[in-house]
Write a protein that holds these residues in place. Structure first.
Motif, short mmCIF file in Angstrom:
data_model
loop_
_atom_site.label_atom_id
_atom_site.label_comp_id
_atom_site.label_asym_id
_atom_site.label_seq_id
_atom_site.Cartn_x
_atom_site.Cartn_y
_atom_site.Cartn_z
N PRO A 25 -17.03 27.96 -22.41
CA PRO A 25 -17.85 27.42 -21.32
C PRO A 25 -19.24 28.06 -21.34
O PRO A 25 -19.37 29.25 -21.63
CB PRO A 25 -17.10 27.81 -20.05
N GLY A 26 -20.24 27.29 -21.08
CA GLY A 26 -21.60 27.82 -21.05
C GLY A 26 -22.32 27.80 -22.39
O GLY A 26 -23.53 28.03 -22.45
N VAL A 31 -27.50 26.63 -25.91
CA VAL A 31 -28.15 25.81 -26.94
C VAL A 31 -29.27 24.97 -26.34
O VAL A 31 -30.38 24.91 -26.89
CB VAL A 31 -27.11 24.93 -27.67
N VAL A 32 -29.01 24.35 -25.19
CA VAL A 32 -30.03 23.52 -24.54
C VAL A 32 -31.24 24.37 -24.15
O VAL A 32 -32.39 23.98 -24.38
CB VAL A 32 -29.43 22.80 -23.30
N GLN A 33 -31.00 25.54 -23.57
CA GLN A 33 -32.11 26.39 -23.15
C GLN A 33 -32.90 26.91 -24.35
O GLN A 33 -34.12 27.03 -24.27
CB GLN A 33 -31.61 27.53 -22.28
N LYS A 51 -32.70 17.49 -17.79
CA LYS A 51 -31.62 16.88 -17.00
C LYS A 51 -30.27 17.48 -17.39
O LYS A 51 -29.44 17.77 -16.52
CB LYS A 51 -31.59 15.36 -17.19
N ARG A 52 -30.05 17.63 -18.67
CA ARG A 52 -28.79 18.22 -19.14
C ARG A 52 -28.66 19.67 -18.68
O ARG A 52 -27.57 20.11 -18.28
CB ARG A 52 -28.70 18.13 -20.67
N GLU A 53 -29.77 20.38 -18.70
CA GLU A 53 -29.76 21.78 -18.24
C GLU A 53 -29.33 21.86 -16.78
O GLU A 53 -28.52 22.71 -16.41
CB GLU A 53 -31.15 22.41 -18.42
#
Length: 66
Positions: A25-26, A31-33, A51-53
């Motif tokens: 989890p997380g 990766v997005v950040q 938006k995903r963040e």
């Protein structure tokens, strides 16, 4: 200094990718950040990532509360 920041970002990205393969989890949030911090993408991609963040941060908050 910039080289060190780049190295730190790459290390976090590798760590995030590794965690994703393990289903942690997380991991996707990391990766997005990292992708957001790296930049250099089209505006539409940036909006999609933000938006995903937000979604992933809400999920993380929920997990921490439980």
């Amino acid at each position: 200094m910039l080289g060190r920041l780049t190295d730190d970002l790459e290390a976090r990205l590798v760590h995030g990718d590794d965690l994703m393969t393990k289903g942690a989890p997380g991991a996707e949030l990391i990766v997005v950040q990292c992708e957001l911090e790296r930049g250099g993408f089209e505006r539409a991609r940036g909006i999609e990532l933000r938006k995903r963040e937000v979604v992933l941060l809400r999920k993380a908050r929920t997990r921490l509360r439980d």
